[in-house]
Write a protein that holds these residues in place. Structure first.
Motif, PDB file in Angstrom:
ATOM      1  N   MET A   1       0.850  -1.189   0.000  1.00 36.90           N
ATOM      2  CA  MET A   1       0.000   0.000   0.000  1.00 36.90           C
ATOM      3  C   MET A   1       0.887   1.241   0.000  1.00 36.90           C
ATOM      4  O   MET A   1       1.862   1.305   0.747  1.00 36.90           O
ATOM      5  CB  MET A   1      -0.908   0.013   1.236  1.00 36.90           C
ATOM      6  N   TYR A   2       0.537   2.202  -0.830  1.00 39.10           N
ATOM      7  CA  TYR A   2       1.256   3.466  -0.913  1.00 39.10           C
ATOM      8  C   TYR A   2       0.355   4.529  -0.301  1.00 39.10           C
ATOM      9  O   TYR A   2      -0.733   4.792  -0.805  1.00 39.10           O
ATOM     10  CB  TYR A   2       1.628   3.765  -2.367  1.00 39.10           C
ATOM     11  N   ILE A   3       0.810   5.096   0.813  1.00 41.12           N
ATOM     12  CA  ILE A   3      -0.025   5.980   1.617  1.00 41.12           C
ATOM     13  C   ILE A   3       0.335   7.431   1.304  1.00 41.12           C
ATOM     14  O   ILE A   3       1.505   7.808   1.326  1.00 41.12           O
ATOM     15  CB  ILE A   3       0.162   5.702   3.122  1.00 41.12           C
ATOM     16  N   ILE A   4      -0.693   8.241   1.032  1.00 39.27           N
ATOM     17  CA  ILE A   4      -0.462   9.630   0.626  1.00 39.27           C
ATOM     18  C   ILE A   4      -1.355  10.577   1.431  1.00 39.27           C
ATOM     19  O   ILE A   4      -2.473  10.217   1.807  1.00 39.27           O
ATOM     20  CB  ILE A   4      -0.677   9.795  -0.900  1.00 39.27           C
ATOM     21  N   CYS A   5      -0.841  11.777   1.699  1.00 48.05           N
ATOM     22  CA  CYS A   5      -1.627  12.855   2.304  1.00 48.05           C
ATOM     23  C   CYS A   5      -1.230  14.141   1.575  1.00 48.05           C
ATOM     24  O   CYS A   5      -0.827  14.089   0.424  1.00 48.05           O
ATOM     25  CB  CYS A   5      -1.413  12.927   3.821  1.00 48.05           C
ATOM     26  N   ARG A   6      -1.334  15.271   2.218  1.00 44.94           N
ATOM     27  CA  ARG A   6      -1.021  16.529   1.539  1.00 44.94           C
ATOM     28  C   ARG A   6       0.483  16.714   1.346  1.00 44.94           C
ATOM     29  O   ARG A   6       0.948  17.002   0.254  1.00 44.94           O
ATOM     30  CB  ARG A   6      -1.610  17.709   2.309  1.00 44.94           C
TER      31      ARG A   6
END
Length: 108
Positions: free
Chosen positions: A55-60
């Motif tokens: 899983m590749y986790i992204i936010c701002r």
């Protein structure tokens, strides 16, 4: 365990991308095909995650995704922090995003 970060360009084609931003950020602009799981909901939404895949986790910008990856990896999941977050995805690398409200998508 040390949390691993990857650049936007290192995310494999078709990879599971999990966006941990808040609802208003998601609605303004997100990666088409990403899964939206706000950081606060992560522990209660494990059934929604592709637990057998990386899983590749992204936010701002990378802070919330860093925390999400730390939690996921400490609980035995394969997760990677997307360095620079949506700013890197859209602003630095020009990768497309979509909005939920029909307006021009943007990273907030």
């Amino acid at each position: 365990m040390d949390e691993e970060s990857v650049s936007v360009t290192e995310i494999p084609e078709g990879a599971a991308i999990i966006d941990v931003r808040e609802d208003d950020e998601w609605e303004a602009g997100h990666i088409d095909g990403a899964l939206h799981v706000p950081l606060a909901e992560l522990p209660t939404r494990l059934d929604d995650l592709p637990l057998d895949d990386d899983m590749y986790i992204i936010c701002r910008t990378g802070g919330r995704s860093h925390r999400a990856v730390a939690w996921l990896t400490n609980n035995g999941f394969d997760a990677y922090n997307v360095a620079g977050g949506m700013g890197s995805w859209n602003l630095d690398h020009g990768k497309s995003i979509v909005s939920e409200n029909g307006e021009e998508p943007w990273v907030m």
